[in-house]
Enzyme design. Sequence first.
Site, PDB file in Angstrom:
ATOM      1  N   SER A   4       0.815  -1.239   0.000  1.00 28.81           N
ATOM      2  CA  SER A   4       0.000   0.000   0.000  1.00 28.81           C
ATOM      3  C   SER A   4       0.837   1.272   0.000  1.00 28.81           C
ATOM      4  O   SER A   4       1.669   1.451   0.887  1.00 28.81           O
ATOM      5  CB  SER A   4      -0.857   0.099   1.268  1.00 28.81           C
ATOM      6  N   SER A 190      -1.539  -9.155   4.721  1.00 23.35           N
ATOM      7  CA  SER A 190      -0.918  -9.708   3.508  1.00 23.35           C
ATOM      8  C   SER A 190       0.316 -10.510   3.902  1.00 23.35           C
ATOM      9  O   SER A 190       0.442 -10.943   5.044  1.00 23.35           O
ATOM     10  CB  SER A 190      -0.533  -8.554   2.567  1.00 23.35           C
TER      11      SER A 190
END
Length: 251
Positions: A4, A190
Site C-alpha cells: 500500500s 498480507s
Amino acid sequence: MLGSGLGSYADTLEDRVVVPYPEIPHMAGSAIEGHAGNLVFGRAEGVPVVAMQGRVHLYEGHSPADVVFGVRLMIRCGAQVLIVTNAAGGINEDFVVGDLMAIEDHVNLTGTSLGGRHEPDLGGTTPAPQFVDMTAAYDPQLREIAREGAHALGFNLREGVYAGMRGPAYETPAEIRMLRSLGAHAVGMSTVLEVTAARQLGARVLGISCITNKAAGLGTEELSHQDVKHAAAKAHDRFCSLLGAVLRRIE
Ligand code: HPA
C-alpha cells in the site's frame, strides 16, 4: 512486492518494461485503492529487478493460489530474492507511525495456507515441497543487510514479528491484546502466504513493514484506509532509500 502506498518505487526503475496485470494470463488484479496493477521489469542499483506494483488479498475473495501467483511468476522469471513490503499496524508500544520494521518472523492467522492439490512443478530449480520449511523464512543475512543499510541512511530499522490476518476489518483492541500475547509486534493483511510461496520455491526473503498506524486500541485515532495510505506515502522516500541501500549491498 510493493505494498500500500509504496507502489511508485517501481516507477524509479531503469530500463523499465511495464506489463499490466490484465495482460498476464491467470494473474488476478486488485480493486483496492492505492494498489496499481503492473508487473514492472527493470534495474535498480545495477540489480535486475521485477516489481509487483499492487497485490491481491484473501479479503478480496481471492484464493491462496491467486494471492501467490505473482510471487511464483517472479521466481519463475528468475528472481532469487523476494523483498516483500506492506503497511502494518504497530503493536509494539515503542513503534511510531512511519517506522520501518524488518520482519523477523510471522504468525499466519489468515486461517489458510498453500493447500489444495499439490503441484511440485512450480518452476523452481527443484520440485516444490508440499510441506514447506518455515524455520528461517525471513533470511537473517538479508535482515542484517537491511539493518546496515538503514544505519548508513541514519535511521534505526525496527525488527519484529508480523501477524498476518485475513481482514478486511481492522482488528479489535481485544484481538490486538491477543496478538501481543502471541508475540506479534505488527499486524497486517498480507505477506504471510507470499512468503510461504517464496520459501516453497527456495527464494530468500526480506520483509519490510511500514508502520502506518498504532494498532487498534493503542492510539487515540480510529483506523482508516485513508490514514494508512497517507502514512505509507509519507514514509515512501525513506522506504525507497532503504530498498536502494539493500540492493546495493545485495549486488
Ligand atoms: N491492521 C491490519 N492491517 C493493517 C493495519 C492494521 O492496523 N494497518 C495497515 N494494515
